[in-house]
Design a protein around this motif. Sequence first.
Motif, PDB file in Angstrom:
ATOM      1  N   GLU A 174       0.830  -1.200   0.000  1.00 52.20           N
ATOM      2  CA  GLU A 174       0.000   0.000   0.000  1.00 52.20           C
ATOM      3  C   GLU A 174       0.867   1.253   0.000  1.00 52.20           C
ATOM      4  O   GLU A 174       1.962   1.268   0.581  1.00 52.20           O
ATOM      5  CB  GLU A 174      -0.915   0.001   1.225  1.00 52.20           C
ATOM      6  CG  GLU A 174      -1.955   1.124   1.210  1.00 52.20           C
ATOM      7  CD  GLU A 174      -2.923   1.006   2.365  1.00 52.20           C
ATOM      8  OE1 GLU A 174      -3.758   1.904   2.510  1.00 52.20           O
ATOM      9  OE2 GLU A 174      -2.826   0.014   3.119  1.00 52.20           O
ATOM     10  N   SER A 198      -4.758   4.707   3.313  1.00 52.25           N
ATOM     11  CA  SER A 198      -6.092   4.246   3.706  1.00 52.25           C
ATOM     12  C   SER A 198      -6.363   4.474   5.179  1.00 52.25           C
ATOM     13  O   SER A 198      -7.523   4.416   5.611  1.00 52.25           O
ATOM     14  CB  SER A 198      -6.244   2.757   3.383  1.00 52.25           C
ATOM     15  OG  SER A 198      -5.284   1.987   4.101  1.00 52.25           O
ATOM     16  N   LYS A 199      -5.344   4.734   5.982  1.00 52.80           N
ATOM     17  CA  LYS A 199      -5.512   4.949   7.422  1.00 52.80           C
ATOM     18  C   LYS A 199      -5.717   6.423   7.765  1.00 52.80           C
ATOM     19  O   LYS A 199      -5.850   6.760   8.942  1.00 52.80           O
ATOM     20  CB  LYS A 199      -4.287   4.423   8.180  1.00 52.80           C
ATOM     21  CG  LYS A 199      -3.991   2.955   7.950  1.00 52.80           C
ATOM     22  CD  LYS A 199      -5.110   2.064   8.457  1.00 52.80           C
ATOM     23  CE  LYS A 199      -4.745   0.596   8.299  1.00 52.80           C
ATOM     24  NZ  LYS A 199      -5.834  -0.296   8.758  1.00 52.80           N
TER      25      LYS A 199
END
Length: 257
Positions: A174, A198-199
Amino acid sequence: MTPDLPPPVTPGEQPPAAPSGLMARFRKYFLTGLVVAGPIAITFYLTWWFVTWVDGLVRPFVPIAYRPETYLPFGLPGSGLIVAVIALTLLGFLTANLIGRTLVDLGEKILGRIPAVRAIYRGLKQVFETLFSGHGSSFRRVGLVEFPSPGMWSIVLISQSPSPEVSRSLPGQEEHISVFLPCAPNPTTGFFFYVPKSKIIEVEMSTEDAATLIMSAGVVQPGSDPQKKVAALAGMANAARAANSARPLQPQPAKVE
């Protein structure tokens, strides 16, 4: 005789209300005035410190014949700052043409040959180009990440993607991004780390509002009414004072002679 002590506050019981009267109103108005005048006084103090600091740096390079105090019976604060602004603007104008660009490149080549100075100069140049360029996006976006533990969210300033060397060393496939997590109440200190994209939850908030939120420890919320901000800060001070006054006194042990 033992002194009469206030009854202790049992768990779940509301503390006694703050005393009302002339002194209570005086303390409330005093705290409200302190909240209003404190930021103004600190802002003027920091501005004055910055102006005098620049004046002290620039004044030795200005000939005595061109200093305001030569013709005036008093000094003129800010004259050094004006000279610095004009000098930097002139430097930028000269750098924009071919001759100035050639001189700057020559100076950079000379600094690049000094081992100890080379790393410092290149790092500072990249930082200044990133922060003061009109096209960069570093620290212009605000986000939320889970820190320091799951379920706890902290405000971060989103920076750039990591370099290819760092990206290859990060685990997983990622894409990551670098963020800076300011600490409260001093946002100039904090933590820098890489986090998967994505976090991160990006928030529609300016960096100025984020800094205000962090420095006030959540008391001043973005978009709130200025009068409500003052009332909230004064209320927090009153609540802290009432909590301290409601704390039961502990009896002191008798001295054994």
